[in-house]
Design a protein around this motif. Structure first.
Motif, PDB file in Angstrom:
ATOM      1  N   LEU A  37       6.222   1.001   2.287  1.00  0.00           N
ATOM      2  CA  LEU A  37       5.827  -0.113   1.424  1.00  0.00           C
ATOM      3  C   LEU A  37       6.598  -1.382   1.748  1.00  0.00           C
ATOM      4  O   LEU A  37       6.239  -2.456   1.288  1.00  0.00           O
ATOM      5  CB  LEU A  37       6.094   0.226  -0.047  1.00  0.00           C
ATOM      6  CG  LEU A  37       5.088   1.110  -0.746  1.00  0.00           C
ATOM      7  CD1 LEU A  37       5.574   1.447  -2.143  1.00  0.00           C
ATOM      8  CD2 LEU A  37       3.743   0.445  -0.805  1.00  0.00           C
ATOM      9  N   THR A  40      10.202  -3.870  -1.975  1.00  0.00           N
ATOM     10  CA  THR A  40       9.415  -4.230  -3.155  1.00  0.00           C
ATOM     11  C   THR A  40      10.356  -4.495  -4.322  1.00  0.00           C
ATOM     12  O   THR A  40      11.542  -4.187  -4.251  1.00  0.00           O
ATOM     13  CB  THR A  40       8.436  -3.108  -3.571  1.00  0.00           C
ATOM     14  OG1 THR A  40       9.186  -2.023  -4.110  1.00  0.00           O
ATOM     15  CG2 THR A  40       7.595  -2.638  -2.408  1.00  0.00           C
ATOM     16  N   GLU A  41       9.795  -5.040  -5.361  1.00  0.00           N
ATOM     17  CA  GLU A  41      10.567  -5.259  -6.580  1.00  0.00           C
ATOM     18  C   GLU A  41      10.232  -4.200  -7.617  1.00  0.00           C
ATOM     19  O   GLU A  41      10.593  -4.330  -8.778  1.00  0.00           O
ATOM     20  CB  GLU A  41      10.291  -6.669  -7.109  1.00  0.00           C
ATOM     21  CG  GLU A  41      10.772  -7.731  -6.140  1.00  0.00           C
ATOM     22  CD  GLU A  41      10.410  -9.150  -6.561  1.00  0.00           C
ATOM     23  OE1 GLU A  41       9.719  -9.318  -7.584  1.00  0.00           O
ATOM     24  OE2 GLU A  41      10.820 -10.068  -5.850  1.00  0.00           O
ATOM     25  N   MET A  42       9.553  -3.125  -7.202  1.00  0.00           N
ATOM     26  CA  MET A  42       9.178  -2.047  -8.113  1.00  0.00           C
ATOM     27  C   MET A  42      10.380  -1.174  -8.435  1.00  0.00           C
ATOM     28  O   MET A  42      11.251  -0.965  -7.579  1.00  0.00           O
ATOM     29  CB  MET A  42       8.096  -1.162  -7.485  1.00  0.00           C
ATOM     30  CG  MET A  42       6.742  -1.800  -7.368  1.00  0.00           C
ATOM     31  SD  MET A  42       5.505  -0.623  -6.789  1.00  0.00           S
ATOM     32  CE  MET A  42       5.671  -0.839  -5.014  1.00  0.00           C
ATOM     33  N   GLU A  47       7.381   2.814  -8.167  1.00  0.00           N
ATOM     34  CA  GLU A  47       7.065   3.082  -6.765  1.00  0.00           C
ATOM     35  C   GLU A  47       6.558   4.511  -6.599  1.00  0.00           C
ATOM     36  O   GLU A  47       5.600   4.756  -5.864  1.00  0.00           O
ATOM     37  CB  GLU A  47       8.265   2.840  -5.853  1.00  0.00           C
ATOM     38  CG  GLU A  47       7.907   3.061  -4.402  1.00  0.00           C
ATOM     39  CD  GLU A  47       8.976   2.606  -3.422  1.00  0.00           C
ATOM     40  OE1 GLU A  47       8.955   3.124  -2.293  1.00  0.00           O
ATOM     41  OE2 GLU A  47       9.799   1.743  -3.764  1.00  0.00           O
ATOM     42  N   ARG A 104      -1.705  -3.165   2.145  1.00  0.00           N
ATOM     43  CA  ARG A 104      -1.438  -4.424   1.455  1.00  0.00           C
ATOM     44  C   ARG A 104      -2.563  -4.793   0.493  1.00  0.00           C
ATOM     45  O   ARG A 104      -2.337  -5.452  -0.506  1.00  0.00           O
ATOM     46  CB  ARG A 104      -1.205  -5.547   2.459  1.00  0.00           C
ATOM     47  CG  ARG A 104       0.106  -5.375   3.212  1.00  0.00           C
ATOM     48  CD  ARG A 104       0.196  -6.321   4.394  1.00  0.00           C
ATOM     49  NE  ARG A 104       1.321  -6.018   5.212  1.00  0.00           N
ATOM     50  CZ  ARG A 104       2.478  -6.679   5.158  1.00  0.00           C
ATOM     51  NH1 ARG A 104       2.630  -7.664   4.316  1.00  0.00           N
ATOM     52  NH2 ARG A 104       3.464  -6.342   5.949  1.00  0.00           N
ATOM     53  N   GLU A 109       1.697  -5.494  -4.313  1.00  0.00           N
ATOM     54  CA  GLU A 109       3.134  -5.715  -4.535  1.00  0.00           C
ATOM     55  C   GLU A 109       3.989  -5.179  -3.396  1.00  0.00           C
ATOM     56  O   GLU A 109       5.199  -5.352  -3.387  1.00  0.00           O
ATOM     57  CB  GLU A 109       3.587  -5.140  -5.875  1.00  0.00           C
ATOM     58  CG  GLU A 109       3.298  -3.683  -6.087  1.00  0.00           C
ATOM     59  CD  GLU A 109       1.920  -3.406  -6.692  1.00  0.00           C
ATOM     60  OE1 GLU A 109       1.733  -2.304  -7.192  1.00  0.00           O
ATOM     61  OE2 GLU A 109       1.029  -4.265  -6.644  1.00  0.00           O
ATOM     62  N   SER A 110       3.367  -4.554  -2.390  1.00  0.00           N
ATOM     63  CA  SER A 110       4.130  -4.126  -1.219  1.00  0.00           C
ATOM     64  C   SER A 110       4.464  -5.361  -0.384  1.00  0.00           C
ATOM     65  O   SER A 110       3.696  -6.315  -0.346  1.00  0.00           O
ATOM     66  CB  SER A 110       3.343  -3.114  -0.387  1.00  0.00           C
ATOM     67  OG  SER A 110       2.233  -3.698   0.215  1.00  0.00           O
ATOM     68  N   PRO A 112       6.610  -7.965  -0.758  1.00  0.00           N
ATOM     69  CA  PRO A 112       6.387  -9.157  -1.591  1.00  0.00           C
ATOM     70  C   PRO A 112       6.564 -10.481  -0.862  1.00  0.00           C
ATOM     71  O   PRO A 112       6.001 -11.484  -1.273  1.00  0.00           O
ATOM     72  CB  PRO A 112       7.419  -9.015  -2.713  1.00  0.00           C
ATOM     73  CG  PRO A 112       8.430  -8.061  -2.197  1.00  0.00           C
ATOM     74  CD  PRO A 112       7.721  -7.168  -1.223  1.00  0.00           C
TER      75      PRO A 112
END
Length: 125
Positions: A37, A40-42, A47, A104, A109-110, A112
C-alpha cells in the motif's frame, strides 16, 4: 547498477522490491507476497480491514478479480517511445502498472503523496 532481480557485474542479484516483488523474473508466476500500500495514514486496524476487503494479502485473487493478466496481454504491446527504451518483459511490466493502477483506484488512501486533493468551492479563496 543492475535492475531488480538482474545480476550485477559480480553476479549478485539486486533485490526485487515493491510491486515488482509480485512477479518472479524467470517464469511470470505471481508470488503470494502481499501487495504494498505504500506509506498511508491509516491505523493498523483500518489497514487490516482494507487489506482484507480488497484482497491485498491475496495477490492472485486481486489479479483475477481485476482481470490483470488479460489486460496485461493487451497493454504489453509497447508504444513507439517505449520500444526505444526497451523492456526485458513487456507483459510483466504491463501487469505491474495495471496492478498499481487498480490498487490506487480501489484504495485511494494508499500512497497518500500521490492522491489528488479535492476541495469544495467554499474551501478556496
Amino acid at each position: 547498477m543492475a535492475g531488480p532481480g538482474a545480476p550485477d557485474r559480480r553476479g549478485v542479484k539486486a533485490p526485487v522490491i515493491g510491486y515488482a516483488a509480485g512477479v518472479t523474473p524467470h517464469n511470470d508466476e505471481p508470488l503470494d507476497e502481499p501487495l504494498d500500500l505504500g506509506a498511508t495514514e491509516m491505523s493498523p486496524a483500518e489497514e487490516s480491514r482494507v487489506r482484507a476487503e480488497h484482497d491485498l494479502d491475496r495477490p492472485r485473487v486481486f489479479d483475477e478479480r481485476n482481470a490483470v493478466d488479460d489486460r496485461a496481454e493487451t497493454r504489453s504491446t509497447l508504444l513507439p517511445e517505449e520500444e526505444h527504451a526497451g523492456s526485458a518483459d513487456p507483459e510483466a511490466q504491463a501487469r505491474e502498472v495495471l496492478r498499481d493502477s487498480d490498487l490506487r483506484t480501489e484504495v485511494p488512501e494508499s500512497a497518500p503523496d500521490t492522491m489528488i486533493e479535492r476541495r469544495r468551492p467554499e474551501d478556496t479563496a
